[in-house]
Design a protein around this motif. Structure first.
Motif, PDB file in Angstrom:
ATOM      1  N   PHE A 103      72.404  67.923 -76.697  1.00 29.92           N
ATOM      2  CA  PHE A 103      71.571  66.880 -76.106  1.00 29.92           C
ATOM      3  C   PHE A 103      70.188  67.427 -75.746  1.00 29.92           C
ATOM      4  N   ARG A 104      70.145  68.624 -75.232  1.00 31.68           N
ATOM      5  CA  ARG A 104      68.852  69.246 -74.885  1.00 31.68           C
ATOM      6  C   ARG A 104      67.994  69.425 -76.128  1.00 31.68           C
ATOM      7  N   LEU A 105      68.593  69.881 -77.225  1.00 29.87           N
ATOM      8  CA  LEU A 105      67.838  70.041 -78.477  1.00 29.87           C
ATOM      9  C   LEU A 105      67.292  68.696 -78.954  1.00 29.87           C
ATOM     10  N   TYR A 106      68.101  67.650 -78.796  1.00 28.58           N
ATOM     11  CA  TYR A 106      67.663  66.312 -79.176  1.00 28.58           C
ATOM     12  C   TYR A 106      66.551  65.819 -78.250  1.00 28.58           C
ATOM     13  N   GLU A 107      66.755  66.012 -76.946  1.00 30.36           N
ATOM     14  CA  GLU A 107      65.761  65.594 -75.955  1.00 30.36           C
ATOM     15  C   GLU A 107      64.410  66.263 -76.179  1.00 30.36           C
ATOM     16  N   GLU A 108      64.437  67.519 -76.573  1.00 28.28           N
ATOM     17  CA  GLU A 108      63.215  68.292 -76.825  1.00 28.28           C
ATOM     18  C   GLU A 108      62.635  67.988 -78.209  1.00 28.28           C
ATOM     19  N   GLU A 109      63.300  67.084 -78.951  1.00 27.30           N
ATOM     20  CA  GLU A 109      62.894  66.682 -80.303  1.00 27.30           C
ATOM     21  C   GLU A 109      62.903  67.829 -81.295  1.00 27.30           C
ATOM     22  N   ALA A 110      63.810  68.804 -81.044  1.00 28.22           N
ATOM     23  CA  ALA A 110      63.985  69.910 -81.985  1.00 28.22           C
ATOM     24  C   ALA A 110      64.935  69.516 -83.106  1.00 28.22           C
ATOM     25  N   ILE A 111      65.783  68.513 -82.844  1.00 27.69           N
ATOM     26  CA  ILE A 111      66.696  67.986 -83.859  1.00 27.69           C
ATOM     27  C   ILE A 111      66.625  66.469 -83.844  1.00 27.69           C
ATOM     28  N   THR A 112      67.033  65.874 -84.952  1.00 27.02           N
ATOM     29  CA  THR A 112      67.033  64.417 -85.066  1.00 27.02           C
ATOM     30  C   THR A 112      68.293  63.839 -84.426  1.00 27.02           C
ATOM     31  N   LYS A 113      68.295  62.551 -84.249  1.00 30.91           N
ATOM     32  CA  LYS A 113      69.466  61.873 -83.693  1.00 30.91           C
ATOM     33  C   LYS A 113      70.673  62.084 -84.612  1.00 30.91           C
TER      34      LYS A 113
END
Length: 156
Positions: A103-113
């Motif tokens: 979730f943190r990686l997603y929140e930081e926009e490092a990964i896509t949904k």
């Protein structure tokens, strides 16, 4: 004078650069014939000089129609975040903590949904019919491997 290993490495890097692409596909046997060496010498060059740490992904298919595919990659712009997340994982990780990292990686926009959903689905405890400790070790290894893969981007 350069040894055969250096010559093969230089040739492959030059060919990759000249192609204007970030991908090079070669036949191990043809390259060995060109450099008058055994195919295992080609394998040695590929495995020691074209590693992920050095900015390359290598795919190999053995056999008559076999090939070696070398792809030049760059570190993802969020490599530091990926490294930090990997350092938090340790030898084992429970499902909730693993999901929090995704979730943190997603929140930081490092990964896509989509990447987050795929990663989360792999971390589900129901997939691992084992002891809790073993399940958490497998989950940690899988999460580290996924993050390691995400650290590099292909340029094509």
């Amino acid at each position: 004078m350069s040894n055969i290993t250096d010559l093969i490495e230089q040739y492959l890097k030059m060919t990759l650069t000249r192609s204007g692409k970030e991908l090079l596909e070669i036949k191990r046997s043809e390259l060995a014939k060109q450099f008058q060496c055994v195919p295992s010498q080609i394998n040695y060059v590929i495995s020691t000089r074209f590693t992920l740490e050095k900015g390359y992904i290598v795919e190999s298919k053995r056999g008559g129609g076999g090939y070696i595919r070398i792809t030049k990659v760059e570190s993802h712009e969020d490599a530091a975040l990926f490294n930090h997340m990997q350092s938090l994982i340790g030898l084992k990780i429970d499902q909730q903590t693993a999901q929090n990292i995704v979730f943190r990686l997603y929140e930081e926009e490092a990964i896509t949904k989509r990447e987050a959903k795929i990663m989360s689905s792999i971390l589900e405890r129901e997939l691992y019919k084992s002891t809790i400790e073993h399940r958490d070790e497998v989950r940690a290894n899988l999460l580290k491997a996924m993050i390691e893969t995400l650290k590099y981007t292909e340029n094509h």
